[in-house]
Design an enzyme around this catalytic site. Structure first.
Site, short mmCIF file in Angstrom:
data_model
loop_
_atom_site.label_atom_id
_atom_site.label_comp_id
_atom_site.label_asym_id
_atom_site.label_seq_id
_atom_site.Cartn_x
_atom_site.Cartn_y
_atom_site.Cartn_z
CD1 TRP A 10 48.23 44.88 -4.26
CD2 TRP A 10 47.55 46.75 -5.30
NE1 TRP A 10 46.86 44.81 -4.37
CE2 TRP A 10 46.42 45.95 -5.01
CE3 TRP A 10 47.36 47.97 -5.94
CZ2 TRP A 10 45.12 46.34 -5.34
CZ3 TRP A 10 46.05 48.35 -6.28
CH2 TRP A 10 44.95 47.54 -5.99
CG HIS A 94 57.63 44.81 3.59
ND1 HIS A 94 58.66 44.30 2.83
CD2 HIS A 94 56.57 43.99 3.39
CE1 HIS A 94 58.22 43.22 2.19
NE2 HIS A 94 56.96 43.01 2.52
CD GLU A 96 59.84 43.43 -0.53
OE1 GLU A 96 59.06 44.35 -0.86
OE2 GLU A 96 59.57 42.22 -0.70
N GLY A 172 58.39 36.27 -1.34
CA GLY A 172 58.64 36.31 -2.78
C GLY A 172 59.46 35.13 -3.28
N GLY A 233 51.81 39.34 -0.85
CA GLY A 233 52.53 40.09 -1.88
C GLY A 233 52.11 39.65 -3.27
N GLY A 234 52.89 38.77 -3.86
CA GLY A 234 52.67 38.34 -5.24
C GLY A 234 51.23 37.96 -5.57
P1 PGA Z 1 54.90 37.43 -1.02
O1 PGA Z 1 55.17 38.80 -0.22
O2 PGA Z 1 53.49 37.01 -0.70
O3 PGA Z 1 55.11 37.76 -2.47
O4 PGA Z 1 55.89 36.45 -0.49
C1 PGA Z 1 54.74 38.97 1.08
C2 PGA Z 1 55.09 40.33 1.58
O5 PGA Z 1 56.15 40.86 1.19
O6 PGA Z 1 54.35 40.95 2.35
#
Ligand code: PGA
Length: 249
Positions: A10, A94, A96, A172, A233-234
């Site tokens: 999330w 991750h 990010e 993303g 993710g999304g």
């Molecule tokens: P996403 O993110 O499905 O929004 O591309 C995946 C993730 O960061 O694990």
């Protein structure tokens, strides 16, 4: 048989009331697949979500943790703290975290050790950037990420490790790796594991794909022999979409 897993990350989304709405929407959904389902809320809502899913087949997991047990690390959360509220699994590495919080392979190796020392399960993420793929360097980058963070471990540790291949260019962005690109990389990862630890370990580790997995592409990606599930993710922020992906197996 390797475990099939669909985990929803999330990220930094949903405050307390929004989280409650998502919990309620998820509870109303019906799982028709046998995949393990996990969700990773933000830290402030972790306990709320954990309590809400106590009697459901949804594991609540953490998005990150620090390597130290406690101490002067303002703003950080330890494995011991997570365990004390019932959390057994943590996402580490991750992209990010790597990109915005400077998490290096060396730091991640310490986090991996701390999680395992606390009997936690790890979803370990890695993946190449677009430039690496364009220069045909993607396998070397992925191999190096895995080796530096994980290959100091003994074979037994891999019982508690799930791998998540997430090409940075697909996270993303709405752009996914093709099912063939995912399969090729997952097979390469399994071969890398086999070279170091043997076929038994390589064939027992679940490897998830992450990066713009949606209801309309999940089935094809999950149908590939070395893809054991997804890190979402999304699409994990919408209960209908998330369960369409869970049920794509
Ligand atoms: P996403 O993110 O499905 O929004 O591309 C995946 C993730 O960061 O694990």
């Amino acid at each position: 048989m390797r475990k099939q897993i669909v985990a929803g990350n999330w990220k930094m989304n949903n405050d307390l009331p929004e989280t409650q709405l998502l919990i309620d929407a998820l509870k109303a959904k019906k799982q028709t697949s046998t995949a393990e389902v996990m969700v990773a809320p933000t830290f402030t809502n972790l306990y709320q979500v954990f309590e809400a899913f106590k009697t459901y087949a949804v594991e609540v997991i953490a998005q990150n943790m620090h390597f130290a047990e406690n101490g002067a690390y303002t703003g950080e959360i330890s494995a011991k703290m997570l365990k004390s509220i019932g959390i057994e699994t943590v996402i580490l590495g991750h992209s990010e975290r790597r990109a915005y919080f400077n998490e290096t392979d060396e730091l991640l190796a310490k986090k991996v050790d701390a999680a395992l020392a606390n009997d936690m399960r790890i979803i370990f993420c890695f993946g190449e950037e677009l430039a690496d793929r364009k220069s045909n360097n993607h396998e070397a980058v992925v191999e190096s990420q895995i080796k530096k963070a994980l290959f100091h471990l003994d074979a037994a540790a891999f019982k508690n490790i799930v791998l998540a291949y997430e090409p940075v260019w697909a996270i993303g962005t709405g752009e996914t790796a093709s099912p063939e690109q995912a399969q090729d990389m997952h097979a390469f990862i399994r071969k890398t594991l086999a070279n170091q630890y043997g076929d038994d370990v390589a064939n027992s580790v679940s490897i998830l794909y992450g990066g713009s997995v949606k209801p309309n592409n999940a089935k094809e990606i999950f149908s590939k022999p070395d893809v054991d599930g997804g890190l979402i993710g999304g699409a994990a922020l919408n209960a209908d979409d998330f369960f369409d992906i869970v049920n794509a197996f």
